[in-house]
Design an enzyme around this catalytic site. Structure first.
Site, PDB file in Angstrom:
ATOM      1  CD1 TRP A 185       3.393  -1.847  -9.804  1.00  0.00           C
ATOM      2  CD2 TRP A 185       2.051  -3.344  -8.673  1.00  0.00           C
ATOM      3  NE1 TRP A 185       4.206  -3.054  -9.508  1.00  0.00           N
ATOM      4  CE2 TRP A 185       3.023  -3.316  -8.824  1.00  0.00           C
ATOM      5  CE3 TRP A 185       0.913  -4.450  -8.002  1.00  0.00           C
ATOM      6  CZ2 TRP A 185       3.905  -4.823  -8.177  1.00  0.00           C
ATOM      7  CZ3 TRP A 185       1.545  -5.703  -7.345  1.00  0.00           C
ATOM      8  CH2 TRP A 185       2.596  -5.631  -7.553  1.00  0.00           C
ATOM      9  CG  ASP A 266      -2.405  -1.549  -4.402  1.00  0.00           C
ATOM     10  OD1 ASP A 266      -1.897  -1.996  -3.238  1.00  0.00           O
ATOM     11  OD2 ASP A 266      -1.865  -1.952  -5.139  1.00  0.00           O
ATOM     12  CE  LYS A 302       6.635   0.050  -3.357  1.00  0.00           C
ATOM     13  NZ  LYS A 302       6.977   0.182  -4.863  1.00  0.00           N
TER      14      LYS A 302
HETATM   15  N1  KET Z   1       0.742  -2.382  -5.227  1.00  0.00           N
HETATM   16  C1  KET Z   1       1.316  -1.162  -6.511  1.00  0.00           C
HETATM   17  C2  KET Z   1       0.449  -0.028  -6.560  1.00  0.00           C
HETATM   18  C3  KET Z   1       2.841  -1.350  -6.206  1.00  0.00           C
HETATM   19  O1  KET Z   1       3.397  -0.029  -7.356  1.00  0.00           O
HETATM   20  C4  KET Z   1       3.525  -2.547  -5.799  1.00  0.00           C
HETATM   21  C5  KET Z   1       4.556  -2.266  -6.214  1.00  0.00           C
HETATM   22  C6  KET Z   1       2.624  -2.956  -5.094  1.00  0.00           C
HETATM   23  C7  KET Z   1       1.918  -3.411  -4.562  1.00  0.00           C
HETATM   24  C8  KET Z   1       3.576  -4.396  -4.253  1.00  0.00           C
HETATM   25  O2  KET Z   1       4.738  -4.048  -3.058  1.00  0.00           O
HETATM   26  P1  KET Z   1       5.280  -4.904  -2.160  1.00  0.00           P
HETATM   27  O3  KET Z   1       6.718  -5.201  -2.340  1.00  0.00           O
HETATM   28  O4  KET Z   1       4.296  -6.460  -3.172  1.00  0.00           O
HETATM   29  O5  KET Z   1       4.719  -4.581  -1.515  1.00  0.00           O
HETATM   30  N2  KET Z   1       5.575  -1.588  -7.179  1.00  0.00           N
HETATM   31  C9  KET Z   1       6.890  -1.111  -7.004  1.00  0.00           C
HETATM   32  C10 KET Z   1       7.546  -2.413  -7.109  1.00  0.00           C
HETATM   33  C11 KET Z   1       7.141  -3.685  -7.691  1.00  0.00           C
HETATM   34  O6  KET Z   1       6.407  -3.322  -8.927  1.00  0.00           O
HETATM   35  O7  KET Z   1       7.584  -4.533  -7.461  1.00  0.00           O
HETATM   36  C12 KET Z   1       7.227  -0.585  -8.863  1.00  0.00           C
HETATM   37  O8  KET Z   1       5.571  -0.013  -9.065  1.00  0.00           O
HETATM   38  O9  KET Z   1       7.569  -0.667  -9.294  1.00  0.00           O
END
Ligand code: KET
Length: 456
Positions: A185, A266, A302
């Site tokens: 990510w 994660d 998600k």
């Molecule tokens: N870890 C991973 C692997 C991840 O894909 C995301 C979010 C997060 C943590 C953090 O999510 P949060 O909203 O802080 O709980 N990924 C998607 C959104 C982004 O980039 O913020 C994405 O990859 O599209």
């Protein structure tokens, strides 16, 4: 002799060093204010319009975020056929964001409960939420929970949990290097760098097979210095959609423990890989079962669709209850100066769902429906490319799991699809399957077909 002083007005600079010069300068200012009534004594040095006067004038424009910036570009596109497959956010068949039914129900209960207030939460967040989050990831019968060896703190979604964990490790752990998979990510390296850790990588994905580079994975962890931190995607690896099998996880676990590496999971997609919350937590539970220490960052963005509520948790599993409680006391010192304490609303929704058997069951059904819709999108896209006889082996679309397909399309093909077909995705060729619907699959398949055949 005194150094000359430069008096700057909007249009006249005067250098003076004697009383006579000073009188001259007063005259000059008078002259300016007579000619330009705006240039009074008060606003002489602070013109609101001249950008060159800004103390921030040296700043260069920063690029948009590689993932969230895709939505910014999408929003600016007036095309009626535009499609946003950038950010990992679930959409319905109608292409609309989804608020889960269970979430609506609990929110209604919260609003109707007039005994509730909006006081500050403790630094570590809502106690119920923390307990239930630990149970969700480690399992209700987890010995680590029963032995009070786990500390869980509510944080600002997955990102905030990673950041708090990273800062805690940078402050208190003897090794300050964290190994991230390649690719990972896009925010991971930035989060951990700014937390004060240095970032290294381990091989993870093999472009040739579009699968796991298991050999490279083991070799790189095998040569990491003892004690290094290893970031592991708990399930539904982002961006590749490629996860180790449980047998491979077991080998990874043995290697990590034998080298005294520290696992940091994660878990942003629990339930989204297989449709089952328990099955997706298996890799984490494998590591907890051996009695060793680890960290987990959980996100409810998600799996409960609570993206904007920013609700997540950091858990640290320790060797003893005593260590866990000292760890928690130090986590509070990380959190308090960062954002003081976390927000109450999202955590109350999650706790309301997790503690009620009926609501919990309803959630698992809704979650499974989201996961199944994504799986069906995979099949439909795969079939659509096959029926167009698009060159290449596209079976990875149905083999990969989670929200994303790592298509193998290159940056040039991606920008072609954006320019010609108004399809928005990250430049590494990742598409969010959750943003697709039966209606939009043909458009995407046409675009991929054109991008691929055009490059031949
Ligand atoms: N870890 C991973 C692997 C991840 O894909 C995301 C979010 C997060 C943590 C953090 O999510 P949060 O909203 O802080 O709980 N990924 C998607 C959104 C982004 O980039 O913020 C994405 O990859 O599209």
């Amino acid at each position: 002799m005194r150094p000359p002083v430069i008096l700057k007005t909007t249009s006249i600079s005067v250098t003076y060093s004697s009383p006579c010069d000073r009188r001259l300068s007063t005259l000059a200012r008078h002259f300016v204010s007579v000619c330009d009534p705006m240039a009074s004594e008060d606003n002489i040095s602070a013109s609101p319009t001249a950008a060159s006067d800004s103390v921030f004038n040296h700043l260069l424009r920063a690029p948009e975020d590689p993932i969230l910036g895709v939505t910014v570009a999408y929003n600016k596109d007036p095309s009626p056929v535009k499609l946003n497959l950038g950010v990992g956010a679930y959409r319905t068949e109608e292409g609309k964001p989804l608020v889960l039914n269970v979430v609506r129900k609990v929110e209604q209960q919260l609003i109707n409960d007039l005994s509730r207030n909006k006081e500050y939460l403790p630094i570590v967040g809502l106690a119920d939420f923390n307990k239930l989050s630990a149970k969700l990831i480690f399992g209700a019968d987890s010995p680590a929970i029963q032995e009070n060896r786990v500390t869980t703190v509510q944080c600002l979604s997955g990102t905030g949990s990673l950041r708090v964990g990273g800062e805690f490790l940078a402050k208190h752990y003897h090794q300050r290097t964290i190994y991230l998979p390649t690719p990972t990510w896009g925010n991971h390296p930035k989060v951990f760098n700014l937390a004060g850790l240095s970032v290294e990588t381990y091989r993870y994905y093999a472009p040739a097979t579009r699968g796991l580079d298991f050999q490279g994975f083991l070799e790189d962890l095998g040569s990491a210095p003892s004690g290094s931190i290893v970031l592991l995607h708990a399930c539904a690896h982002n961006p590749t959609g490629v996860d180790p099998t449980l047998e491979q996880w077991e080998q990874i676990r043995q290697l990590i423990r034998s080298k005294a590496l520290l696992p940091f999971f994660d878990s942003a997609y629990q339930g989204f890989a297989s449709g089952s919350l328990d099955a997706d937590a298996q890799p984490v539970r494998l590591f907890v079962a051996d009695g060793g220490e680890l960290l987990v960052a959980q996100s409810y963005a998600k799996n409960l669709g609570l993206y904007g509520e920013r609700v997540g948790a950091l858990s640290i599993v320790c060797k003893s209850a005593d260590v866990a409680s000292r760890v928690e006391s130090q986590l509070k010192l990380v959190i308090r100066p960062m954002y003081s304490n976390p927000p109450i609303h999202g955590a109350s929704i999650v706790a309301g769902i997790l503690k009620d058997g009926d609501l919990f069951n309803e959630w698992t059904i809704e979650l499974k429906a989201m996961a199944d819709r994504i799986i069906s999108m995979r099949q439909q896209l795969f079939d659509a490319l096959r029926s167009r006889e698009t060159p290449g082996d596209w079976s990875h679309i149905i083999k990969q799991i989670g929200m994303f397909t790592f298509t193998g399309l290159n940056a040039e093909q991606v920008s072609f699809m954006t320019n010609e077909y108004h399809i928005y995705m990250t430049s590494d060729g990742r598409i969010s399957m959750a943003g697709l619907s039966s209606k939009t699959v043909p458009h995407l398949a046409d675009a991929i077909h054109a991008a691929v055949t055009r490059a031949l």
